[in-house]
Design an enzyme around this catalytic site. Structure first.
Site, PDB file in Angstrom:
ATOM      1  N   CYS A 338     -40.730  46.911  23.838  1.00  7.12           N
ATOM      2  CA  CYS A 338     -41.226  48.224  23.421  1.00  7.12           C
ATOM      3  C   CYS A 338     -42.641  48.103  22.847  1.00  7.12           C
ATOM      4  O   CYS A 338     -43.591  47.841  23.570  1.00  7.12           O
ATOM      5  CB  CYS A 338     -40.247  48.884  22.467  1.00  7.12           C
ATOM      6  SG  CYS A 338     -40.499  50.670  22.307  1.00  7.12           S
ATOM      7  N   HIS A 458     -34.870  48.521  25.083  1.00  9.18           N
ATOM      8  CA  HIS A 458     -34.133  47.987  23.932  1.00  9.18           C
ATOM      9  C   HIS A 458     -32.724  47.626  24.385  1.00  9.18           C
ATOM     10  O   HIS A 458     -32.153  48.261  25.267  1.00  9.18           O
ATOM     11  CB  HIS A 458     -34.045  49.029  22.819  1.00  9.18           C
ATOM     12  CG  HIS A 458     -35.340  49.291  22.127  1.00  9.18           C
ATOM     13  ND1 HIS A 458     -35.930  48.384  21.284  1.00  9.18           N
ATOM     14  CD2 HIS A 458     -36.169  50.373  22.154  1.00  9.18           C
ATOM     15  CE1 HIS A 458     -37.059  48.882  20.812  1.00  9.18           C
ATOM     16  NE2 HIS A 458     -37.227  50.089  21.324  1.00  9.18           N
TER      17      HIS A 458
END
Length: 522
Positions: A338, A458
């Protein structure tokens, strides 16, 4: 008209006393006992998020608690989520979508009244749908400066008609003072709502504690419902960074273990991404916040962040960026997830200052891409395939052709849009989970030498085969043999719920807890 669900609420004498884990334990116990149960926390402050099936963002703890009782997580279970972004400023997430950034005073003075209505409505929805609601408080109910506008503790307990069990952490010391002090600050009406205590994280011989328990019960007129021994390696996600410093404490690297260093960014988010590595016997996981802690890692991970640009400037200011670039140049393995992935590009652009007060900064320059921050946050569950080289599966030679290694699942939470400045080797092809649009799109980048990888996904390390393939690639580089998949993260997580429930049921007077719930519902 259907009777509203009964309620029970856990409040704490302080933050990080174990409310989230104990609420998860009660959710599983209530489920085991045949109840249709749901968790609830009105307002959560956390950078560990959970994405619901409909693509909304709630606190990780409430998602975990919903999993504990086999119910589908919704934003009603955590209608208000505060994500700290800068000192005294948080992004306010309402029913899973960003509302706006507010400082603490503005939030309290300008938004709390609106938030109160949202909380009451969500609670009502849950009480109409379920039979029992397990409510978690926040911080302490004894914060005298916050009590008049409280939406998370005693005022919430009143709205919910919930009896309260007060949780105290004996591991930090002063347990009896913390309980008695909390009760002293409460109003008589609030004290009457407290039906008992849980002393959590106990180590030692409980018989030596009994004189203190007797004194406490005589002093307060309220029972100690259980003394819960400290449970090592629970195997479930932490709510926020309060426990990060002690999560991996004084562990020593063993022989033939891979040394994996996670950069501890000031605004680190979703560090639960790395929980699956804790169960790999050939991995030593640690967190690094300065050059003195760098050591000689086999893998370096740059995690998620709530403020990518500011945390990249942190890496730059303290020399960690140069150390990462030197490490990669020498052939080190680097993973960015991310925000960490965004940092690997050439530029980060924020012309409208959605992310920070910086309009543009240079990235680490490891991938030919740039990321522009936009107002809309992407929160989606995703599924797809990992596109990796065969050598990542542990083979010592490969043809150089890509293969689809295995299915992957995860979720995305980010505000940036990444544009590639030239063709790259993507790491994954993914699509939205349960979405009508079944088309795939590319995600992430894998370097030519397969040692640097970035992704928006994630939970990518929750995928057992992929995790083991990636670790085997590092093992192969060290001249070690590949290992088979030895741990199933999802199975171990389910076993953790069962182990936690068994542990708490053994030491908590559940008969009395049910009696408290029954009396509270009259």
């Amino acid at each position: 008209m259907k009777k509203l669900a009964s309620t029970i609420m856990l409040q704490g004498t302080a933050s990080d006393v174990g409310k989230s884990i104990l609420t998860a334990a009660l959710c599983r116990i209530f489920y085991q006992d045949g109840n249709n149960v749901a968790p609830f926390k009105s307002q959560n402050m956390s950078l560990n998020s959970y994405v619901t099936l409909d693509g909304k963002e709630i606190g990780r703890a409430q998602g975990m608690q919903a999993d504990a009782c086999f119910t589908v997580a919704t934003t009603d279970m955590n209608p208000i989520l505060l994500k700290p972004k800068q000192d005294m400023v948080s992004q306010v997430v309402v029913h899973g979508k960003p509302y706006k950034d507010l400082d603490a005073r503005s939030y309290r003075e300008l938004y709390l009244h609106t938030a109160e209505g949202i909380v009451k409505e969500s609670l009502l929805h849950l009480r109409e749908k379920y039979d029992l609601i397990a409510i978690e408080g926040a911080g302490s109910p004894a914060e005298v400066n916050l009590k008049d506008s409280d939406i998370v503790n005693m005022r919430l307990a009143k709205w919910a008609e919930a009896p309260v069990i007060l949780v105290a952490d004996i591991d930090r010391g002063g347990v009896f003072a913390s309980i008695v002090g909390t009760l002293e600050i409460l109003t008589p009406e609030e004290r009457d709502r407290v039906c008992g205590f849980i002393i959590n994280k106990f180590r030692g011989d409980v018989s030596l504690l009994q004189p203190g328990i007797d004194w406490l019960e005589e002093r307060t007129g309220k029972p100690v419902l259980g003394v819960i021994p400290f449970l090592h390696h629970i195997g479930l996600e932490d709510e926020d960074g309060a426990s990060l410093d002690t999560k991996i404490k004084s562990t020593v690297k063993g022989e033939h273990q891979l040394d994996i260093a996670v950069i501890k960014l000031p605004r680190i988010s979703n560090f639960t991404d790395f929980d699956p590595l804790l169960d790999e016997l050939d991995v030593h996981l640690r967190y690094v916040s300065n050059l003195e802690e760098w050591g000689n890692p086999d893998v370096v991970i740059i995690p998620g962040s709530k403020n990518t640009m500011q945390d990249l400037l942190f890496l730059r200011e303290f020399g960690i960026e140069d150390k990462i670039l030197e490490y990669v140049e020498q052939g080190g393995f680097l993973l960015g997830i991310c925000a960490g992935y965004q940092m690997l590009g050439k530029r980060l652009l924020d012309p409208n200052f959605y992310e920070s007060d910086v309009s543009e900064i240079e990235g680490l320059g490891l991938f030919p891409m740039e990321t522009t921050f936009v107002e809309t946050k992407r929160t989606e569950r995703v599924e797809g395939n990992a596109l990796i080289f065969t050598s990542m599966l542990g083979e010592q030679e490969h043809s150089g052709e890509n293969v689809i290694s295995n299915d992957v699942e995860g979720y995305e939470i980010h505000m940036g849009i990444t544009r590639f400045l030239q063709p790259v080797q993507h790491a994954f092809e993914i699509r939205l989970t349960g979405h009508k649009d079944h088309s795939f799109h590319n995600d992430g980048v894998l370097s030519e030498n397969e040692r640097v990888m970035g992704t928006y996904i994630h939970g990518i390390l929750d995928n057992d085969i992929l995790r083991r393939s990636w670790l085997n690639r590092v093992r192969w580089n060290k001249g070690w043999e590949a290992k088979e998949v030895e741990s199933s993260y999802r199975n171990q997580r389910e076993e953790a719920f069962e182990r936690l429930a068994e542990h708490v049921r053994k030491y908590l007077d559940m008969k009395k807890v049910y009696q408290i719930i029954e009396e509270g519902s009259k």
